[in-house]
Enzyme design. Structure first.
Site, PDB file in Angstrom:
ATOM      1  N   GLU A   1      -9.595   4.323   0.217  1.00  0.00           N
ATOM      2  CA  GLU A   1     -10.332   3.953   1.427  1.00  0.00           C
ATOM      3  C   GLU A   1     -11.800   3.707   1.091  1.00  0.00           C
ATOM      4  O   GLU A   1     -12.386   4.386   0.255  1.00  0.00           O
ATOM      5  CB  GLU A   1     -10.217   5.079   2.471  1.00  0.00           C
ATOM      6  CG  GLU A   1     -11.055   4.894   3.719  1.00  0.00           C
ATOM      7  CD  GLU A   1     -10.552   3.776   4.620  1.00  0.00           C
ATOM      8  OE1 GLU A   1     -10.761   3.867   5.832  1.00  0.00           O
ATOM      9  OE2 GLU A   1      -9.971   2.807   4.113  1.00  0.00           O
TER      10      GLU A   1
ATOM     11  N   ASP B   1      -4.995   5.960   1.848  1.00  0.00           N
ATOM     12  CA  ASP B   1      -6.406   6.345   1.760  1.00  0.00           C
ATOM     13  C   ASP B   1      -6.763   6.992   0.422  1.00  0.00           C
ATOM     14  O   ASP B   1      -7.859   6.781  -0.098  1.00  0.00           O
ATOM     15  CB  ASP B   1      -6.762   7.306   2.899  1.00  0.00           C
ATOM     16  CG  ASP B   1      -6.639   6.647   4.262  1.00  0.00           C
ATOM     17  OD1 ASP B   1      -7.161   5.525   4.417  1.00  0.00           O
ATOM     18  OD2 ASP B   1      -6.009   7.235   5.162  1.00  0.00           O
TER      19      ASP B   1
END
Length: 252
Positions: free
Chosen positions: A80, A108
């Protein structure tokens, strides 16, 4: 809301959020709630990663002081916060190196200790509802899901919360602080409710008043995780200015 976000979050997180919205053609002047949500999600992802390492014995440890003699590997790979091209490059590299199954959607983080991708969720609603939405979208047993709420609740795949209690408490405290500061400025209701958000947007367009002083508790330090991401989006002068010992965080 925009003024609040710029004062509440680390400038580097704000800049990453701006780049993400621009990449998807979204206007942060209009989508102010999304701007706040992206900044919050970014910060939680970085907090999730901060200070977590794997030692020579393959054990997960938390280190907050710089030890130049320690041979440590970052436990989490941060996906992310990167542009999509770079993010998929990192994912492909991880899959090729570890043999992990390539996820359908960008996760992420990657956890080198548990050998799994992680999807972090931050919700303003019930955690179990948001968890089910994430699970139905991802449809993969190989991606671990961990959901946090602004009320201190959390939910994770198979009740496996990955981090130690103290690290998770730090995340929950930060989310609660964000909620309280929004509420103090009359922004929380619009952040939660789309109808209230429209009213707030009209109000914001009429009056561009700056957000009043934030509490000194709000950290302006640079997350170690953000230091990893610096070279990908910061110019060399700013990178050089901020590059310090990885684990030494400036204190006020």
């Amino acid at each position: 809301m925009e003024d609040f976000v710029r004062q509440c979050f680390n400038p580097m997180i704000v800049e990453l959020a701006e780049k993400a919205m621009k990449e998807y053609g979204e206007d942060l002047k209009i989508e102010t709630n999304k701007f706040a949500a992206i900044c919050t999600h970014l910060e939680i992802c970085f907090m999730y990663s901060d200070f977590h390492f794997i030692n020579e014995q393959g054990e997960s440890i938390v280190v907050e002081l710089d030890d130049p003699n320690a041979l440590l590997k970052h436990r989490f790979e941060i996906i992310e916060g990167r542009d999509r091209t770079m993010a998929w490059t990192v994912v492909n590299s991880i899959c090729n190196t570890t043999g992990a199954e390539k996820p359908k959607f960008l996760p992420d983080l990657y956890d080198y200790k548990e050998n799994r991708f992680i999807e972090i969720g931050v919700t303003r609603r019930e955690v179990h509802i948001y968890y089910l939405e994430k699970a139905n979208k991802i449809k993969s047993e190989n991606t671990h899901i961990h959901i946090f709420s602004f009320t201190g609740e959390e939910m994770a795949t198979k009740a496996d919360y990955t981090l130690d209690d103290e690290s998770r408490a730090r995340i929950k405290t930060r989310l609660f602080t964000i909620r309280q500061e929004m509420a103090n400025r009359g922004l929380w209701d619009s952040f939660v409710s789309p109808k209230e958000a429209k009213k707030q947007l009209k109000k914001d367009l009429k009056s561009q008043e700056l957000c009043a002083g934030l509490p000194t508790k709000v950290s302006r330090r640079t997350s170690p995780a953000l230091r990893i991401l610096e070279p990908m989006w910061m110019d060399s002068n700013r990178t050089a200015a901020l590059r310090a010992s990885f684990l030494k965080c400036p204190k006020k």
